[in-house]
Design a protein around this motif. Structure first.
Motif, mmCIF file in Angstrom:
data_model
loop_
_atom_site.group_PDB
_atom_site.id
_atom_site.type_symbol
_atom_site.label_atom_id
_atom_site.label_comp_id
_atom_site.label_asym_id
_atom_site.label_seq_id
_atom_site.Cartn_x
_atom_site.Cartn_y
_atom_site.Cartn_z
ATOM 1 N N VAL A 18 14.425 18.038 18.014
ATOM 2 C CA VAL A 18 13.766 18.169 16.711
ATOM 3 C C VAL A 18 13.632 16.816 16.030
ATOM 4 N N LEU A 19 14.710 16.030 16.096
ATOM 5 C CA LEU A 19 14.665 14.702 15.493
ATOM 6 C C LEU A 19 13.611 13.833 16.155
ATOM 7 N N ALA A 20 13.506 13.895 17.497
ATOM 8 C CA ALA A 20 12.508 13.109 18.203
ATOM 9 C C ALA A 20 11.101 13.582 17.858
ATOM 10 N N ALA A 21 10.906 14.904 17.759
ATOM 11 C CA ALA A 21 9.585 15.435 17.422
ATOM 12 C C ALA A 21 9.170 15.010 16.019
ATOM 13 N N VAL A 22 10.095 15.159 15.055
ATOM 14 C CA VAL A 22 9.782 14.744 13.692
ATOM 15 C C VAL A 22 9.535 13.236 13.633
ATOM 16 N N GLY A 23 10.369 12.474 14.327
ATOM 17 C CA GLY A 23 10.191 11.026 14.335
ATOM 18 C C GLY A 23 8.887 10.610 14.990
ATOM 19 N N PHE A 24 8.526 11.274 16.101
ATOM 20 C CA PHE A 24 7.282 10.930 16.771
ATOM 21 C C PHE A 24 6.084 11.269 15.890
ATOM 22 N N GLY A 25 6.140 12.435 15.226
ATOM 23 C CA GLY A 25 5.054 12.778 14.310
ATOM 24 C C GLY A 25 4.943 11.774 13.176
ATOM 25 N N SER A 26 6.105 11.409 12.615
ATOM 26 C CA SER A 26 6.085 10.414 11.535
ATOM 27 C C SER A 26 5.578 9.072 12.045
ATOM 28 N N TYR A 27 6.012 8.704 13.254
ATOM 29 C CA TYR A 27 5.553 7.440 13.829
ATOM 30 C C TYR A 27 4.046 7.445 14.037
ATOM 31 N N SER A 28 3.503 8.564 14.506
ATOM 32 C CA SER A 28 2.060 8.650 14.725
ATOM 33 C C SER A 28 1.301 8.465 13.412
ATOM 34 N N LEU A 29 1.791 9.148 12.370
ATOM 35 C CA LEU A 29 1.129 9.001 11.069
ATOM 36 C C LEU A 29 1.228 7.568 10.557
ATOM 37 N N ILE A 30 2.432 6.988 10.675
ATOM 38 C CA ILE A 30 2.623 5.615 10.209
ATOM 39 C C ILE A 30 1.778 4.642 11.029
ATOM 40 N N GLN A 31 1.729 4.869 12.363
ATOM 41 C CA GLN A 31 0.938 4.011 13.232
ATOM 42 C C GLN A 31 -0.539 4.058 12.836
ATOM 43 N N GLU A 32 -1.013 5.273 12.609
ATOM 44 C CA GLU A 32 -2.409 5.414 12.201
ATOM 45 C C GLU A 32 -2.661 4.735 10.861
ATOM 46 N N ARG A 33 -1.723 4.889 9.946
ATOM 47 C CA ARG A 33 -1.886 4.278 8.628
ATOM 48 C C ARG A 33 -1.815 2.754 8.717
ATOM 49 N N VAL A 34 -0.919 2.238 9.547
ATOM 50 C CA VAL A 34 -0.792 0.783 9.696
ATOM 51 C C VAL A 34 -2.068 0.190 10.284
ATOM 52 N N VAL A 35 -2.610 0.839 11.326
ATOM 53 C CA VAL A 35 -3.847 0.353 11.944
ATOM 54 C C VAL A 35 -4.993 0.400 10.936
ATOM 55 N N SER A 36 -5.046 1.521 10.192
ATOM 56 C CA SER A 36 -6.110 1.656 9.198
ATOM 57 C C SER A 36 -5.983 0.592 8.109
ATOM 58 N N ASP A 37 -4.740 0.381 7.621
ATOM 59 C CA ASP A 37 -4.535 -0.628 6.580
ATOM 60 C C ASP A 37 -4.847 -2.030 7.090
ATOM 61 N N ALA A 38 -4.497 -2.308 8.369
ATOM 62 C CA ALA A 38 -4.781 -3.635 8.925
ATOM 63 C C ALA A 38 -6.278 -3.872 9.020
ATOM 64 N N ALA A 39 -7.004 -2.849 9.495
ATOM 65 C CA ALA A 39 -8.466 -2.985 9.587
ATOM 66 C C ALA A 39 -9.076 -3.142 8.198
ATOM 67 N N THR A 40 -8.580 -2.366 7.253
ATOM 68 C CA THR A 40 -9.083 -2.487 5.877
ATOM 69 C C THR A 40 -8.787 -3.859 5.307
ATOM 70 N N ASP A 41 -7.591 -4.371 5.610
ATOM 71 C CA ASP A 41 -7.220 -5.707 5.130
ATOM 72 C C ASP A 41 -8.150 -6.760 5.699
ATOM 73 N N LEU A 42 -8.490 -6.627 6.979
ATOM 74 C CA LEU A 42 -9.399 -7.583 7.611
ATOM 75 C C LEU A 42 -10.795 -7.494 6.994
ATOM 76 N N GLU A 43 -11.288 -6.285 6.780
ATOM 77 C CA GLU A 43 -12.601 -6.107 6.171
ATOM 78 C C GLU A 43 -12.608 -6.637 4.732
ATOM 79 N N THR A 44 -11.517 -6.386 4.018
ATOM 80 C CA THR A 44 -11.441 -6.877 2.643
ATOM 81 C C THR A 44 -11.488 -8.401 2.610
#
Length: 621
Positions: free
Chosen positions: A47-73
């Motif tokens: 359960v901990l790994a599943a919750v962590g992996f889900g959180s990691y996926s969301l954070i990973q997606e957000r980090v990539v999105s923020d990095a791309a937005t930062d570059l465009e900005t």
């Protein structure tokens, strides 16, 4: 009734579910607490790994999105800044060109005006040049750099020729501005902005410093280029290792901001409004998404730490929970097999310690109950033996009564018949009648004696329940005084305190003393003394024949015509009721010796003659 049925059904549902789970789950799980604990830990880890992996996926997606937005900005900001610089510079060039000094003033006047304008306007202005086209010549008439006066624009800077020519050929108006390419100028880059003057024949050339800071980003790893619509660097000498994407260039030229990702870099292409320029801001993919990598490593570190922590916690918890429970199970198995001395003590004070204490109390209670049951069984066995002995005594009593009472009754009946015959004869002698009456009295005395002895056996023969310390010499003296001792004598050769029922001991000694007087004679000498474990009663008579020693204590055994045969039986019964033994010492050479054994032990203290003993004796009396 309905409510009760619903409750019953509801309470039975969990049991049914539990039974179905037990049927599906393996025995090692249902019967082993350690297995259950391990499965619980495994579920927690999953359960901990599943919750962590889900959180990691969301954070990973957000980090990539923020990095791309930062570059465009960043790219958009660079494009806006360059567009603002271009617009401001062109406005300044048009304003400086819109004056009448060019048509009426001398070159010195124009130079003074240009110098004043360069100082008053933006600090980005490097130089101002007025190029005259009189007589179709293109000569720098006045300039803030006097060294360029009298020279053609091409001679001043090769990059100036083309925009000057384009401005001179443009007939659309005085507010038209033609830009040159950026070129190296000293320690930086410059760009020429050429616009026709409003009064006169010629153009104004404004050479402005290209702001290098617009191509530098405060964030490490970002690289910005200013490109033409064809993808060439607008600034001479500006190059990059990042390849130009034609798709991104075309999109930016069409007025759209787009981001292109390659295996090594991420580049955002942004148009500069009002121009055909394109700002390309790039960053290494690894650097741009470095935060994502840190998040991944952090996630793995957290999961790894959690797994290790759970493992350590599970080991410690299992060691301090499962192991004590297994030990407790083994010890209860030992108790089940009958080992009630097994050690169940523990120093723990938590729930496990209280469980151990509960089992220890249960063991002690069980051991106490077993002792009580054993004591009750022994008491029952003693009662059974006592009952058997009483039954045997009753059988012997019945035999004695049937035999010994019949004889005096027969004698009494005979004398009654003789008295009846004599009383009917008037010549009967009174002395003869008196003899028959005496015989009747003797028979009744005999019957009374038998009854007394039987009562003694039945009442005194039971087990002694309560004893008290009594001095042997005092009981001997009282027993001797209670009988008709005639001319006999008694000697107490030794005495001590013994635990006994005083009344029964007194009766036993009286019987022994009467037995000595009856069988030896009125002049018998009796001696009472101590043995190693008891005492004895001896006389100075002829002794007891060896052929009757074994039967002397039996009921009804007597060698005297007047005896009941119960005297010595009573002595034996009283001794056994105390837990003693009584026997004839056949080795005694001076007469008969009755020995009482097992009366006391060698190390038993003797309170005779002490204040404590006499105090107890007085209290008993």
């Amino acid at each position: 009734m309905t409510g009760g049925g619903d409750k019953t059904a509801a309470s039975s549902q969990p049991d049914g579910l539990r039974e179905r789970l037990h049927a599906v789950l393996p025995d090692v799980y249902t019967r082993n607490y350690a297995a259950k604990f391990a499965v619980a830990l495994a579920v927690i880890v999953v359960v901990l790994a599943a919750v962590g992996f889900g959180s990691y996926s969301l954070i990973q997606e957000r980090v990539v999105s923020d990095a791309a937005t930062d570059l465009e900005t960043s790219a958009t900001h660079r494009a806006d800044s360059i567009e603002q610089w271009r617009s401001t510079t062109e406005t300044e060039a048009i304003a400086i060109a819109a004056t009448g000094v060019y048509g009426t003033g001398t070159p010195a006047d124009i130079r003074q005006y240009l110098t004043t304008a360069a100082t008053a306007e933006s600090s980005q202005i490097r130089s101002l040049h007025y190029v005259s086209t009189v007589d179709d010549s293109q000569i720098v008439v006045a300039s803030t750099r006097t060294s360029t006066e009298g020279r053609s624009p091409w001679a001043v800077e090769s990059a100036l020729g083309s925009p000057v020519q384009s401005a001179l050929n443009d007939t659309t108006g005085t507010e038209t501005v033609v830009r040159s390419t950026a070129y190296a100028d000293g320690d930086g880059h410059s760009m020429a902005f050429v616009t026709p003057v409003s009064d006169g024949d010629g153009v104004l050339v404004l050479v402005a410093r290209v702001p290098a800071e617009e191509f530098e980003d405060g964030r490490n790893g970002f690289e910005t280029q200013l490109l033409t619509g064809d993808g060439d660097p607008l600034i001479d000498g500006q190059s990059s290792s990042v390849p130009i994407s034609q798709d991104g260039l075309r999109a930016a030229t069409a007025g759209q901001t787009t981001t292109i990702e390659t295996e090594s870099h991420v580049t955002t292409y942004t148009p500069v409004n009002g121009t055909s320029w394109v700002v390309a801001t790039s960053a290494e993919r690894q650097s741009l998404y470095g935060t994502s990598r840190l998040v991944r490593y952090g996630f793995l570190a957290v999961i790894g730490t959690a797994v290790v922590s759970l493992g350590v916690a599970g080991y410690l918890f299992g060691r301090h929970t499962v192991r004590p429970l297994v030990q407790l199970r083994d010890r209860t198995q030992a108790m089940k097999q009958g080992d009630l001395g097994v050690d169940i003590s523990t120093v723990r004070q938590d729930e496990i310690g209280r469980l151990y204490d509960a089992f220890e109390n249960m063991r002690d209670t069980l051991r106490s109950q077993i002792r009580q049951a054993q004591a009750a069984r022994e008491e029952a066995e003693r009662s059974s033996h006592e009952l058997e002995r009483q039954n045997e005594r009753l059988d012997e009593f019945a035999s004695t009564l049937s035999h010994d009472l019949r004889n005096p009754l027969t004698v009494a009946r005979g004398h009654v018949e003789l008295l009846a015959t004599r009383l009917s004869d008037p010549e009967t002698d009174s002395a003869d009648l008196q003899s028959h009456i005496e015989k009747l009295e003797d028979a009744h005395d005999r019957i009374e004696s038998i009854i007394d002895d039987v009562l003694t056996l039945t009442r005194k023969g039971a087990s002694v329940e309560e004893t008290a310390p009594v001095p042997l010499e005092a009981v001997v003296t009282d027993a001797w005084d209670n009988i008709d001792n005639k001319r006999a004598s008694i000697e107490v050769a030794g005495s001590r305190t013994i635990d006994a029922d005083r009344a029964r001991l007194l009766r036993a000694l009286e019987n022994l003393f009467r037995n000595a007087i009856d069988h030896v004679g009125p002049d018998v000498a009796v001696t009472v003394g101590l043995t190693e474990h008891g005492f004895y009663v001896a006389d100075d008579g002829p002794g007891i024949p060896t052929d009757v020693v074994d039967n002397i204590f039996e009921y009804g055994h007597t060698t005297s015509e007047d005896g009941t045969g119960l005297g010595l039986s009573i002595v034996k019964t009283i001794a056994e009721a105390h837990g003693w033994q009584v026997y004839i010492d056949t080795t005694y050479p001076d007469g008969a010796m009755f020995v009482f054994a097992d009366v006391f032990s060698e190390d038993e203290p003797d309170w005779y003659g002490t204040e404590f003993e006499w105090g107890r004796s007085d209290a008993d009396d």
